[in-house]
Enzyme design. Structure first.
Site, PDB file in Angstrom:
ATOM      1  N   ASP A 198      -9.386   9.055  -1.577  1.00  0.00           N
ATOM      2  CA  ASP A 198      -8.800   9.324  -2.897  1.00  0.00           C
ATOM      3  C   ASP A 198      -7.972   8.124  -3.334  1.00  0.00           C
ATOM      4  O   ASP A 198      -7.329   7.460  -2.505  1.00  0.00           O
ATOM      5  CB  ASP A 198      -7.921  10.572  -2.860  1.00  0.00           C
ATOM      6  CG  ASP A 198      -8.705  11.806  -2.419  1.00  0.00           C
ATOM      7  OD1 ASP A 198      -9.794  12.031  -2.972  1.00  0.00           O
ATOM      8  OD2 ASP A 198      -8.224  12.514  -1.514  1.00  0.00           O
ATOM      9  N   ASP A 245      -5.019   6.812  -6.113  1.00  0.00           N
ATOM     10  CA  ASP A 245      -3.982   7.139  -7.082  1.00  0.00           C
ATOM     11  C   ASP A 245      -3.439   5.863  -7.698  1.00  0.00           C
ATOM     12  O   ASP A 245      -3.257   4.846  -7.004  1.00  0.00           O
ATOM     13  CB  ASP A 245      -2.838   7.907  -6.414  1.00  0.00           C
ATOM     14  CG  ASP A 245      -3.303   9.234  -5.825  1.00  0.00           C
ATOM     15  OD1 ASP A 245      -4.317   9.761  -6.304  1.00  0.00           O
ATOM     16  OD2 ASP A 245      -2.650   9.725  -4.887  1.00  0.00           O
ATOM     17  N   ASP A 282       7.599  10.851  -1.459  1.00  0.00           N
ATOM     18  CA  ASP A 282       8.053  11.620  -0.307  1.00  0.00           C
ATOM     19  C   ASP A 282       8.286  10.766   0.934  1.00  0.00           C
ATOM     20  O   ASP A 282       9.406  10.678   1.435  1.00  0.00           O
ATOM     21  CB  ASP A 282       7.082  12.768  -0.011  1.00  0.00           C
ATOM     22  CG  ASP A 282       5.631  12.329   0.025  1.00  0.00           C
ATOM     23  OD1 ASP A 282       5.349  11.115   0.038  1.00  0.00           O
ATOM     24  OD2 ASP A 282       4.754  13.220   0.055  1.00  0.00           O
TER      25      ASP A 282
END
Length: 434
Positions: free
Chosen positions: A38, A40, A119
């Site tokens: 993925d 981002d 995070d």
């Protein structure tokens, strides 16, 4: 190692005068030598500006507004740099509950502010196509080299903002084979109940990420260690102490799931949930059998366990229905006389129920034997299958659940109802007028 479509997004944003970086797992995995799945993108462009640049873009989310840019089956997720909310920002942009849960976070900022809003340090590494370099504002590269997972900021505050970060910590540590920094891991034991604030639908998605990523066994052990499993599956957690076969069964099911994922074979959440919740179903059924026969006790236990589980993690019907069928077939698999074996073999969920039966035998819940019988029965021709049924040891006839459609089994007391033969109608003699 980088997606061409992700690069298209980066270059178009750059040419339009916006800052744009690859960020998160794609940068982390590339530096670890793994091919990212993925991609981002973080940018200074607002969601509306991104949508104007890409016709194939769609703004989603309220809590966190992001943009999905679709290229066929691939989706590039684009987020605007987030900043620190101030007192002048209204609730439509940033809002927290009294417990610190972040209900909305759509305040825009700079790239360095965005980094400290993420995070974990290893997820806050930014790759820029303007100078082909990695930008690190949080010490992520050092943690990456040390194979250490560390939360950015005060762990207690960050967990209260989003309790799902506790699950993400476990998932990333298992996936990357990283250790969890002591300051990051220590508050989890006390703060685990915060997960009860999270909507069940979101936790269902997190459970799939936890157990369908190829590292389910390691993840399960970490969830147990930090007291998180009981927040997701309270009934199953309570029943682990009742049965010595419960934990081996769950571990075997998760190991099988990991093996199938590594072999690129399909896996289904229905079977996963069936294994995770079965100890709770067995415990509930055992207590109910004091007042009713085994089959209806199993059916009522199923209803009780599923109803309780839905308060913690959602289970869509496309998964809960097959899960229930797998459980129901466990009562039918021992009933093989007459045409029952052939009927069971034709059931759409037979294969899953058969695998589940083998799992129960391997864990020690059931004595071995029945699984081997079904293994041989499947591979034989019709004549040989009939011979196997005839060779079954003769004994008292078993009551079949199909004979009692209202309750699924004999009525309380254990004696089956007798079927009355239909009364023959009396033929009326013809009258004199006919």
């Amino acid at each position: 190692m980088l997606s061409e479509n992700a690069l298209k997004v980066l270059y178009r944003l750059d040419q339009a005068g916006f800052e744009a970086y690859l960020v998160g797992g794609c940068v982390r995995d590339s530096l670890l030598g793994s091919i990212p799945k993925d991609f981002d993108v973080a940018t200074s462009a607002t969601p509306e500006q991104v949508r104007q640049l890409f016709r194939n873009a769609r703004v989603i989310g309220r809590r966190f507004r992001i943009v999905h840019v679709r290229f066929g089956r691939e989706i590039i997720e684009v987020t605007t740099f987030r900043g620190t909310p101030g007192e002048d920002h209204d609730n439509s942009l940033a809002h927290q509950s009294d417990d610190g849960l972040l209900l909305r976070d759509n305040v825009w900022g700079s790239v360095d502010e965005d980094a400290i809003r993420r995070d974990f340090t290893v997820n806050a590494l930014y790759y820029s196509i303007s100078d082909f370099s990695i930008h690190d504002w949080t010490g992520g590269l050092e943690d990456l080299e040390a194979r250490r997972l560390r939360l950015i900021g005060d762990p207690e505050v960050r967990y209260r903002e989003d309790p799902v970060r506790m699950l993400r910590a476990v998932r990333f540590a298992a996936k990357l084979d990283f250790s969890i920094d002591a300051a990051t891991g220590d508050p989890i034991h006390e703060l685990a109940p915060l997960l009860l604030q999270i909507p069940p639908a979101r936790l269902f998605e997190e459970v799939l990420k936890l157990f369908l990523g190829g590292h389910a066994v390691t993840t399960w052990r970490q969830l147990q260690h930090y007291g998180l499993f009981a927040m997701l599956f309270p009934g199953a957690a309570e029943s682990l102490a009742e049965f010595d076969w419960a934990e081996p069964m769950i571990e075997r099911a998760l190991a099988n799931t990991d093996d199938r994922i590594r072999a690129d074979k399909p896996v289904t959440p229905a079977f996963l949930y069936a294994a995770l919740l079965w100890p709770a179903v067995a415990a509930s059924a055992r207590s109910l059998e004091a007042d009713m026969p085994p089959v209806p006790a199993l059916q009522q236990a199923t209803q009780q366990v599923v109803s309780r589980q839905l308060q913690h993690t959602a289970i869509p019907k496309r998964f809960s229905m097959p899960m229930r069928e797998i459980w129901d077939l466990q009562a039918r698999l021992p009933r093989r006389r007459g045409k029952r074996a052939f009927t069971t073999l034709q059931h759409p969920r037979f294969r899953a129920a058969y695998d589940f039966l083998l799992l129960r035998e391997t864990a020690g819940e059931l004595a071995p034997g029945l699984g081997e019988w079904w293994t041989r029965f499947q591979d034989l021709g019709d004549e040989a299958q009939r011979d196997m049924i005839q060779q079954l040891q003769q004994g008292p006839q078993e009551e079949d659940a199909d004979d009692f459609p209202e309750t699924g089994g004999p009525p309380p007391g254990g004696k089956p109802r007798r079927r009355r033969a239909p009364r023959r109608r009396r033929r009326t003699p013809p009258s004199d007028d006919s």
